[in-house]
Design an enzyme around this catalytic site. Structure first.
Site, PDB file in Angstrom:
ATOM      1  N   ASP A 109      -7.287 -13.975  20.798  1.00 50.09           N
ATOM      2  CA  ASP A 109      -8.597 -14.228  21.410  1.00 50.09           C
ATOM      3  C   ASP A 109      -8.461 -15.002  22.713  1.00 50.09           C
ATOM      4  O   ASP A 109      -7.480 -15.707  22.957  1.00 50.09           O
ATOM      5  CB  ASP A 109      -9.509 -14.969  20.438  1.00 50.09           C
ATOM      6  CG  ASP A 109      -8.950 -16.323  20.008  1.00 50.09           C
ATOM      7  OD1 ASP A 109      -7.717 -16.422  19.804  1.00 50.09           O
ATOM      8  OD2 ASP A 109      -9.729 -17.277  19.873  1.00 50.09           O
TER       9      ASP A 109
ATOM     10  N   GLU B  78      -8.389 -18.688  17.591  1.00 49.43           N
ATOM     11  CA  GLU B  78      -7.774 -19.958  17.970  1.00 49.43           C
ATOM     12  C   GLU B  78      -8.680 -20.766  18.874  1.00 49.43           C
ATOM     13  O   GLU B  78      -8.749 -22.000  18.766  1.00 49.43           O
ATOM     14  CB  GLU B  78      -6.430 -19.693  18.670  1.00 49.43           C
ATOM     15  CG  GLU B  78      -5.587 -20.946  18.916  1.00 49.43           C
ATOM     16  CD  GLU B  78      -5.917 -21.663  20.227  1.00 49.43           C
ATOM     17  OE1 GLU B  78      -5.486 -22.816  20.387  1.00 49.43           O
ATOM     18  OE2 GLU B  78      -6.608 -21.060  21.067  1.00 49.43           O
TER      19      GLU B  78
END
Length: 458
Positions: A121, A188
């Site tokens: 991400d 994350e």
């Protein structure tokens, strides 16, 4: 009597000077020699493969409703197409729908596995700032010697780099002695609670104990440290914790023509100012002390003398480090006022004011210590103090610099970047690696890309 005191004083100064000179003479740089790796070459098409990954907008942000699962499925499919050999020979599992866990089975089951990490991400692009990008944020463009796009550094370069390396090794017929896991989380940037944490829980249920974890964190800094020409590989051996503290106050509203002696905004502003003026104490210890112990020996003579004699100069060094935002973050829990909300109209007194301060917590402190510090400094019964935000995290444990795993990392860096100085240091941000603390004592944080000052500005 006076003469004797003077003689003793001179003798003391001479002895002190002799100790300083001797310690400086013995404070020599550690060897940076290693056998260079002659077999490494950039695979054909590597830049294009990274660019392709950057074109997929795998965004995670605070707004959960904006999460696009299709983007992550597209990235999974892209990686499978880009690295068919890896996907044919390694086991791949989807964890929590959007995260990935790869297993490369080792030949010796007696050896503990290692875990290499990355995250798929990226953070959102702030609306209205697209024109400030040299290339469009999700272009994956290759221009002027760079690969451009959100995630090029943080953190798709790690994912694609690992898969490129595995593909090369598989092509050579290599088999690892220990099992190697690759863990790629999908959230994350928002704490990793649904990605990396689920992967860690899965491995723990399977009884896995890891020899080492390697995640993002430090980089290979090139020309960033004054007085040091060699690149410095920063291996994070600990990471700071994270907590956002919310302050709120409530007052009677009313019209601005009849203001009280102190408004909700005034009360809260004064509290925030007191907190900024009274930071948590600086400490020159732990990973920060290890960093300067390593790097100090490579500095010019005057600075080298300072770091060779920290028993004497420690307080002066600590004060000096507090004067720069980067080094200040290495010696203390930092305070950053990030949100202030109050009022809706220019002639109406707000009945409520809210502020949020973000703390990055050093290994010597804790979330509870931060909350207590804020309450003590605020010292105002009209203000409510609570831990807020999407998540908070305690600072990590400190990993060893004397372990076999650290030495392996050190040798690997020096073989790829000859002459590099390898230095442990405290990572000032939070990474997904903290979720694996229950199954590994040695957790390290290094994204081995070379960055100069210009690149860090990006």
């Amino acid at each position: 009597m006076r003469a004797r005191i003077f003689v003793l004083f001179v003798a003391g100064i001479a002895a002190l000077a002799l100790i300083v000179v001797a310690r400086t003479a013995l404070y020599r740089p550690a060897s940076t020699n290693a056998e260079p790796s002659s077999s490494l070459a950039i695979p054909v098409g590597a830049a294009e493969r990274l660019g392709g990954a950057l074109r997929i907008a795998t965004i995670s942000g605070e707004d959960a409703s904006a999460f696009d699962p299709a983007a992550f499925q597209a990235l999974h499919a892209y990686l499978e197409r880009a690295f068919p050999r890896v996907h044919a020979q390694l086991r791949r599992e989807n964890v929590a729908s959007h995260s990935l866990l790869y297993t490369w089975q080792g030949t010796d089951p007696a050896l503990k596995p290692i875990l290499l990490m990355g995250h798929m991400d990226v953070v959102p692009v702030e609306p209205g700032t697209e024109h400030q990008w040299r290339e469009p944020p999700f272009s994956g463009a290759i221009a002027d010697g760079f690969i451009w796009g959100r995630g090029a550094i943080d953190n798709k370069s790690a994912i694609v780099g690992m898969l490129e390396a595995l593909d090369m090794l598989l092509g050579e017929g290599f088999r690892p002695a220990r099992t190697i896991f690759l863990a790629y989380g999908h959230d994350e940037e928002t704490g990793g609670t649904n990605g990396a944490r689920e992967i860690a829980a899965l491995l723990e249920r399977r009884g896995v104990q890891l020899e080492m974890v390697l995640d993002e964190g430090g980089v290979i800094a090139d020309g960033i440290f004054p007085g040091i020409a060699a690149p410095v590989a920063l291996i994070g051996i600990a990471e700071k914790g994270f907590a956002s503290v919310e302050l709120t106050t409530k007052m009677p509203g009313g019209h601005s023509s009849l203001p009280p002696r102190q408004s909700a905004i005034g009360i809260l502003s004064a509290a925030v100012a007191r907190i900024e003026a009274n930071p948590m104490p600086a400490r020159f210890e732990g990973p920060t002390r290890e960093f300067f112990d390593r790097v100090g020996a490579f500095l010019p003579l005057p600075e080298r003398a300072v770091f060779a004699n920290l028993w004497l100069t420690g307080p002066l060094v600590t004060r000096r480090l507090q004067g720069n935002p980067t080094t200040n973050a290495m010696v203390r829990t930092t305070t950053a006022a990030t949100i202030f909300q109050a009022g809706t109209k220019d002639n109406v007194l707000p009945s409520r004011a809210r502020a949020v301060l973000n703390f990055r917590i050093s290994p010597a402190d804790s979330v509870a210590a931060v909350a207590e510090h804020v309450r003590r400094v605020t010292d105002d019964p009209r203000i409510e103090v609570r831990i807020g935000g999407a998540f908070s995290a305690e600072p990590s444990a400190v990993s060893s610099t004397r372990s076999r795993s650290f030495r392996s990392l050190e040798n690997a860096v020096r073989s790829v970047v000859p002459g590099a100085i390898v230095a442990p240091y405290p990572v000032v941000v939070v990474t997904d690696s903290r979720h694996f603390a229950g199954i590994s004592a040695d957790i390290y944080r290094l994204l081995p890309v070379r960055l100069g000052a210009r690149e860090l500005e990006r």
